[in-house]
Design an enzyme around this catalytic site. Sequence first.
Site, PDB file in Angstrom:
ATOM      1  N   GLU A  80      45.034  14.236  34.625  1.00  0.00           N
ATOM      2  CA  GLU A  80      44.074  13.131  34.741  1.00  0.00           C
ATOM      3  C   GLU A  80      43.522  12.653  33.398  1.00  0.00           C
ATOM      4  O   GLU A  80      43.286  11.456  33.220  1.00  0.00           O
ATOM      5  CB  GLU A  80      42.935  13.467  35.703  1.00  0.00           C
ATOM      6  CG  GLU A  80      41.971  14.536  35.262  1.00  0.00           C
ATOM      7  CD  GLU A  80      40.792  14.660  36.247  1.00  0.00           C
ATOM      8  OE1 GLU A  80      40.008  13.705  36.331  1.00  0.00           O
ATOM      9  OE2 GLU A  80      40.667  15.707  36.902  1.00  0.00           O
ATOM     10  N   SER A 139      32.760  12.247  39.343  1.00  0.00           N
ATOM     11  CA  SER A 139      31.881  13.180  40.067  1.00  0.00           C
ATOM     12  C   SER A 139      31.122  13.999  39.030  1.00  0.00           C
ATOM     13  O   SER A 139      29.906  14.151  39.090  1.00  0.00           O
ATOM     14  CB  SER A 139      32.716  14.111  40.942  1.00  0.00           C
ATOM     15  OG  SER A 139      33.516  13.354  41.798  1.00  0.00           O
ATOM     16  N   SER A 191      33.461  14.135  31.790  1.00  0.00           N
ATOM     17  CA  SER A 191      34.269  14.694  30.701  1.00  0.00           C
ATOM     18  C   SER A 191      34.100  13.815  29.478  1.00  0.00           C
ATOM     19  O   SER A 191      34.112  12.584  29.594  1.00  0.00           O
ATOM     20  CB  SER A 191      35.760  14.692  31.082  1.00  0.00           C
ATOM     21  OG  SER A 191      36.088  15.848  31.792  1.00  0.00           O
ATOM     22  N   ARG A 230      39.389  17.170  24.501  1.00  0.00           N
ATOM     23  CA  ARG A 230      38.217  17.155  25.388  1.00  0.00           C
ATOM     24  C   ARG A 230      37.111  17.897  24.654  1.00  0.00           C
ATOM     25  O   ARG A 230      37.229  19.092  24.384  1.00  0.00           O
ATOM     26  CB  ARG A 230      38.548  17.829  26.722  1.00  0.00           C
ATOM     27  CG  ARG A 230      37.400  17.787  27.723  1.00  0.00           C
ATOM     28  CD  ARG A 230      37.810  18.392  29.067  1.00  0.00           C
ATOM     29  NE  ARG A 230      36.754  18.265  30.067  1.00  0.00           N
ATOM     30  CZ  ARG A 230      35.728  19.103  30.211  1.00  0.00           C
ATOM     31  NH1 ARG A 230      35.620  20.156  29.418  1.00  0.00           N
ATOM     32  NH2 ARG A 230      34.816  18.908  31.140  1.00  0.00           N
TER      33      ARG A 230
HETATM   34  N1  LIG Z   1      32.070   3.458  46.980  1.00  0.00           N
HETATM   35  C1  LIG Z   1      31.753   4.611  46.376  1.00  0.00           C
HETATM   36  N2  LIG Z   1      31.701   5.759  47.097  1.00  0.00           N
HETATM   37  C2  LIG Z   1      31.377   6.935  46.519  1.00  0.00           C
HETATM   38  N3  LIG Z   1      31.054   7.040  45.203  1.00  0.00           N
HETATM   39  C3  LIG Z   1      31.094   5.938  44.427  1.00  0.00           C
HETATM   40  C4  LIG Z   1      31.451   4.680  44.988  1.00  0.00           C
HETATM   41  N4  LIG Z   1      31.428   3.759  43.980  1.00  0.00           N
HETATM   42  C5  LIG Z   1      31.045   4.406  42.871  1.00  0.00           C
HETATM   43  N5  LIG Z   1      30.824   5.719  43.120  1.00  0.00           N
HETATM   44  C6  LIG Z   1      30.381   6.698  42.094  1.00  0.00           C
HETATM   45  O1  LIG Z   1      31.536   7.147  41.437  1.00  0.00           O
HETATM   46  C7  LIG Z   1      31.561   8.564  41.361  1.00  0.00           C
HETATM   47  C8  LIG Z   1      33.006   9.050  41.368  1.00  0.00           C
HETATM   48  O2  LIG Z   1      33.628   8.475  40.254  1.00  0.00           O
HETATM   49  P1  LIG Z   1      35.220   8.507  40.032  1.00  0.00           P
HETATM   50  O3  LIG Z   1      35.476   7.856  38.715  1.00  0.00           O
HETATM   51  O4  LIG Z   1      35.887   7.919  41.232  1.00  0.00           O
HETATM   52  O5  LIG Z   1      35.466  10.055  39.885  1.00  0.00           O
HETATM   53  P2  LIG Z   1      36.225  11.160  40.748  1.00  0.00           P
HETATM   54  O6  LIG Z   1      37.591  11.099  40.202  1.00  0.00           O
HETATM   55  O7  LIG Z   1      35.513  12.411  40.483  1.00  0.00           O
HETATM   56  O8  LIG Z   1      36.125  10.735  42.182  1.00  0.00           O
HETATM   57  C9  LIG Z   1      30.742   9.008  42.549  1.00  0.00           C
HETATM   58  O9  LIG Z   1      30.227  10.299  42.338  1.00  0.00           O
HETATM   59  C10 LIG Z   1      29.667   7.944  42.612  1.00  0.00           C
HETATM   60  O10 LIG Z   1      28.614   8.227  41.721  1.00  0.00           O
HETATM   61  C1  LIG Z   2      36.467  18.759  36.567  1.00  0.00           C
HETATM   62  C2  LIG Z   2      36.480  17.310  36.131  1.00  0.00           C
HETATM   63  C3  LIG Z   2      37.419  17.129  34.941  1.00  0.00           C
HETATM   64  C4  LIG Z   2      37.043  16.466  37.325  1.00  0.00           C
HETATM   65  O1  LIG Z   2      36.988  15.068  36.990  1.00  0.00           O
HETATM   66  P1  LIG Z   2      36.227  14.012  37.963  1.00  0.00           P
HETATM   67  O2  LIG Z   2      36.909  14.082  39.301  1.00  0.00           O
HETATM   68  O3  LIG Z   2      34.780  14.416  38.067  1.00  0.00           O
HETATM   69  O4  LIG Z   2      36.396  12.665  37.309  1.00  0.00           O
HETATM   70  C5  LIG Z   2      35.046  16.799  35.801  1.00  0.00           C
HETATM   71  O5  LIG Z   2      34.259  16.797  36.949  1.00  0.00           O
HETATM   72  C6  LIG Z   2      34.332  17.570  34.694  1.00  0.00           C
HETATM   73  O6  LIG Z   2      34.697  17.518  33.564  1.00  0.00           O
HETATM   74  N1  LIG Z   2      33.215  18.252  35.055  1.00  0.00           N
HETATM   75  C7  LIG Z   2      32.327  18.911  34.120  1.00  0.00           C
HETATM   76  C8  LIG Z   2      32.797  20.330  33.880  1.00  0.00           C
HETATM   77  C9  LIG Z   2      32.064  20.921  32.664  1.00  0.00           C
HETATM   78  O7  LIG Z   2      30.983  21.470  32.871  1.00  0.00           O
HETATM   79  O8  LIG Z   2      32.546  20.752  31.534  1.00  0.00           O
END
Ligand SMILES: Nc1ncnc2c1ncn2[C@@H]1O[C@H](COP(=O)(O)OP(=O)(O)O)[C@@H](O)[C@H]1O
Ligand SMILES: CC(C)(COP(=O)(O)O)[C@@H](O)C(=O)NCCC(=O)O
Length: 299
Positions: free
Chosen positions: A69, A120, A123, A135
């Site tokens: 990713e 979520s 990074s 990173r």
């Molecule tokens: N429609 C949506 N539903 C849920 N979360 C959303 C939405 N739009 C934006 N977000 C935000 O985006 C975050 C997830 O970001 P994203 O870049 O998709 O990361 P990940 O790969 O961890 O899912 C959620 O935690 C929330 O804060």
């Molecule tokens: C594990 C992850 C790379 C996953 O990416 P995400 O789905 O959140 O975009 C990210 O949530 C992250 O870097 N978390 C923080 C972990 C830390 O304490 O460094």
Amino acid sequence: MDNVEIQGHVGTLHFIRFPTSEMRVFLELAKSKGIATLASTVCATGGGAYKFEEDFKREVNLELHKFDELDSLICGIHYIEANCEEECYYFNNPLNEELCEKKHFDFSNPYPFLVVNIGSGVSILAVYAPGHYKRVTGTSLGGGTFLGLCCLLTGCETFEEAIALAEMGDSTKVDKLVRDIYGGDYPKFNLQGDTVASSFGNMISKDRVGAASKEDLARATLVTITNNIGSIARMCAVNEGIVKVVFVGNFLRVNPISMKLLAYAMDFWSKGTLKALFLEHEGYFGAVGCLMELMKTGC
Ligand SMILES: Nc1ncnc2c1ncn2[C@@H]1O[C@H](COP(=O)(O)OP(=O)(O)O)[C@@H](O)[C@H]1O
Ligand SMILES: CC(C)(COP(=O)(O)O)[C@@H](O)C(=O)NCCC(=O)O
């Protein structure tokens, strides 16, 4: 994105999103549309590429081509920035409603830059050249934390609802400010009275809790998470000697409050030496980079 050329193929890139909690529904739809007969290869990145690999195989008989990713994220930023003229922007006077302007930033000579990917979790990556990055660190206090806390504190159920509440709220009802402690500014260290001294610090008083609306709580949650990310990003930029800080990730979707706060905080706390930058396709770079990686393999 129309008329996109990728290794000799010209076409349109479509961007569609859905939460991974809906993967089952997606797979059923894909099955009913006979997607396995239409697509020969599906590329995937992020944790979901691993978590749902078996489901793709079992439900729609599709193999996933998995790519890392963070590699994909960097590759996607590089590709879109080079192919989308108006991609990168910044804010002038971010916290002044009348004077705030969104301005195009020429990112054609980007290196080195810091990427703060707010998904979520968060990074933080230092990028020195195409494909050359590290990173630096991360924090678990990210977009998922904002949404999780907001759901708990306000009873809201979606990100859109959480942002709408935050737009109507006042975080100073919830946070303890420097002036709540000093009665005004703390000039010796240039801390103005309206700076947050303690996020949620007013919530130790029953009266204050009673006076805080769910809108105020949503706003304070958004400001707390955003400022913490801004502060960590600034320290990383200073440590790495990098001045351009690019914020991406779906946390910034429909979220001008956080973008403007980050823009203001980076500028203010660095005395104008750091620049907060944003990209139009904020949450899609991993997907685009993954497509680029796939094209390299010749599939
Ligand atoms: N429609 C949506 N539903 C849920 N979360 C959303 C939405 N739009 C934006 N977000 C935000 O985006 C975050 C997830 O970001 P994203 O870049 O998709 O990361 P990940 O790969 O961890 O899912 C959620 O935690 C929330 O804060
Ligand atoms: C594990 C992850 C790379 C996953 O990416 P995400 O789905 O959140 O975009 C990210 O949530 C992250 O870097 N978390 C923080 C972990 C830390 O304490 O460094």
